[in-house]
Design a protein around this motif. Structure first.
Motif, PDB file in Angstrom:
ATOM      1  N   ARG A 134      10.225   1.442  17.678  1.00 18.05           N
ATOM      2  CA  ARG A 134      10.884   0.573  16.263  1.00 18.05           C
ATOM      3  C   ARG A 134      10.657   0.936  15.216  1.00 18.05           C
ATOM      4  O   ARG A 134      11.513   0.749  14.288  1.00 18.05           O
ATOM      5  N   SER A 135       9.951   1.825  14.815  1.00 14.03           N
ATOM      6  CA  SER A 135       9.454   2.154  13.685  1.00 14.03           C
ATOM      7  C   SER A 135       9.734   3.079  12.718  1.00 14.03           C
ATOM      8  O   SER A 135      10.340   2.737  11.011  1.00 14.03           O
ATOM      9  N   PHE A 136      10.743   3.974  13.707  1.00 18.29           N
ATOM     10  CA  PHE A 136      12.073   4.368  12.554  1.00 18.29           C
ATOM     11  C   PHE A 136      12.605   3.646  12.049  1.00 18.29           C
ATOM     12  O   PHE A 136      13.102   4.225  10.459  1.00 18.29           O
ATOM     13  N   TYR A 137      13.596   2.412  12.601  1.00 15.77           N
ATOM     14  CA  TYR A 137      14.523   1.617  12.442  1.00 15.77           C
ATOM     15  C   TYR A 137      13.509   1.360  10.853  1.00 15.77           C
ATOM     16  O   TYR A 137      13.897   0.931  10.037  1.00 15.77           O
ATOM     17  N   TYR A 138      12.832   0.686  11.197  1.00 13.06           N
ATOM     18  CA  TYR A 138      12.086  -0.220  10.353  1.00 13.06           C
ATOM     19  C   TYR A 138      11.440   0.736   9.272  1.00 13.06           C
ATOM     20  O   TYR A 138      11.939   0.108   7.605  1.00 13.06           O
ATOM     21  N   ASN A 139      11.214   1.685   8.654  1.00 14.41           N
ATOM     22  CA  ASN A 139      10.969   2.688   8.065  1.00 14.41           C
ATOM     23  C   ASN A 139      12.319   2.832   6.950  1.00 14.41           C
ATOM     24  O   ASN A 139      12.397   3.642   6.140  1.00 14.41           O
ATOM     25  N   GLN A 140      13.573   3.009   7.822  1.00 14.60           N
ATOM     26  CA  GLN A 140      14.887   2.809   6.658  1.00 14.60           C
ATOM     27  C   GLN A 140      14.725   1.956   5.435  1.00 14.60           C
ATOM     28  O   GLN A 140      15.524   2.083   4.643  1.00 14.60           O
ATOM     29  N   ALA A 141      14.288   1.377   6.129  1.00 14.24           N
ATOM     30  CA  ALA A 141      13.577  -0.382   4.569  1.00 14.24           C
ATOM     31  C   ALA A 141      13.583   0.524   3.127  1.00 14.24           C
ATOM     32  O   ALA A 141      12.885   1.759   3.341  1.00 14.24           O
ATOM     33  N   GLN A 142      13.771  -0.412   1.832  1.00 17.55           N
ATOM     34  CA  GLN A 142      13.411   0.503   0.960  1.00 17.55           C
ATOM     35  C   GLN A 142      12.568   0.530   0.329  1.00 17.55           C
ATOM     36  O   GLN A 142      11.649   1.279  -0.126  1.00 17.55           O
ATOM     37  N   TYR A 143      11.816  -0.354   0.811  1.00 18.75           N
ATOM     38  CA  TYR A 143      10.383  -0.804   0.702  1.00 18.75           C
ATOM     39  C   TYR A 143       9.268  -1.213   2.006  1.00 18.75           C
ATOM     40  O   TYR A 143      10.570  -1.807   2.458  1.00 18.75           O
ATOM     41  N   LYS A 144       8.163  -0.657   1.455  1.00 19.92           N
ATOM     42  CA  LYS A 144       7.724  -1.114   2.421  1.00 19.92           C
ATOM     43  C   LYS A 144       5.854  -1.724   1.753  1.00 19.92           C
ATOM     44  O   LYS A 144       5.642  -1.354   1.112  1.00 19.92           O
ATOM     45  N   VAL A 145       6.045  -2.986   2.940  1.00 25.32           N
ATOM     46  CA  VAL A 145       4.336  -3.601   2.330  1.00 25.32           C
ATOM     47  C   VAL A 145       3.943  -3.931   3.024  1.00 25.32           C
ATOM     48  O   VAL A 145       4.507  -4.024   4.395  1.00 25.32           O
ATOM     49  N   ILE A 146       2.957  -3.283   3.158  1.00 27.10           N
ATOM     50  CA  ILE A 146       1.023  -3.588   4.321  1.00 27.10           C
ATOM     51  C   ILE A 146       0.788  -5.043   4.054  1.00 27.10           C
ATOM     52  O   ILE A 146       0.399  -5.774   3.470  1.00 27.10           O
TER      53      ILE A 146
END
Ligand code: ATP
Ligand code: SKM
Ligand code: MG
Length: 172
Positions: free
Chosen positions: A142-154
């Motif tokens: 799923r990471s490919f799809y999640y990484n389409q988000a404009q921002y990422k917060v760990i």
């Protein structure tokens, strides 16, 4: 007005974080899973059992698009799988949205999902070892799809408040 979208794997904290963020920035929060349940008057579990996953994914797409087209400003918490079906990931990149991936490690997800897993049909019947293996593979897919988000917060090792502060900074 831009819609604020929170996404990420089951248990990463979308609902928890969105509820808190909503109080702070005074924008209503809509949980996509809840909205789907209200629309067909069935729990997510019951939808999977009665109609199957393909039906659920169609419904999920329809309700997501309805929310994106609604006139109000909203925080939308997606379901864990939403970005991965029906080209929903394309909708994360639009000018009319701010999309934020809440990124959690396998261990964080395993720990958070160990409580209340019966309500999550994809993992409800798995042992601890099976669940860890499942999360690892599924998250990779799923990471490919999640990484389409404009921002990422760990989100690992952060309190709810710390994650909310990170999102407020993105929105500023
Ligand atoms: N620092 C934290 N941030 C967010 N959630 C946390 C944190 N620590 C513990 N949790 C817990 O993690 C669990 C999962 O959170 P939540 O239900 O919000 O995830 P979700 O991403 O909405 O999951 P789903 O996709 O299944 O709806 C909750 O029990 C929540 O209280
Ligand atoms: O990760 C998933 O595919 C899912 C996550 C939940 O939020 C629900 O939308 C449903 O249980 C499916
Ligand atoms: Mg949720």
């Amino acid at each position: 007005m831009k819609k604020i979208i929170l996404l990420g794997y089951m248990g990463c904290g979308k609902s928890t974080i969105a509820n808190k963020l909503s109080k702070i920035i005074e924008i209503p929060f809509v949980d996509l899973d809840k909205k789907i349940e209200e629309k067909v008057n069935l729990s997510i579990n019951a939808i999977f059992e009665k109609h199957g996953e393909i039906y659920f994914r169609k419904l999920e797409h329809e309700v997501f698009v309805e929310l994106l087209n609604s006139p109000e400003q909203l925080i939308i918490g997606l379901g864990g799988g939403t970005p991965c079906y029906a080209n929903n990931h394309e909708l994360l990149k639009g000018d009319n949205v701010v999309s934020v991936y809440l990124k959690a490690s396998i261990d964080t997800l395993f720990n958070r999902l160990s409580y209340g897993k019966s309500k999550r049909p994809l993992i409800a019947n798995k042992s601890d070892a099976e669940m860890k293996e499942f999360i690892a593979k599924h998250l990779f897919d799923r990471s490919f799809y999640y990484n389409q988000a404009q921002y990422k917060v760990i989100v690992d090792d952060k309190t709810i408040d710390q994650t909310v502060v990170d999102i407020v900074a993105i929105l500023a």
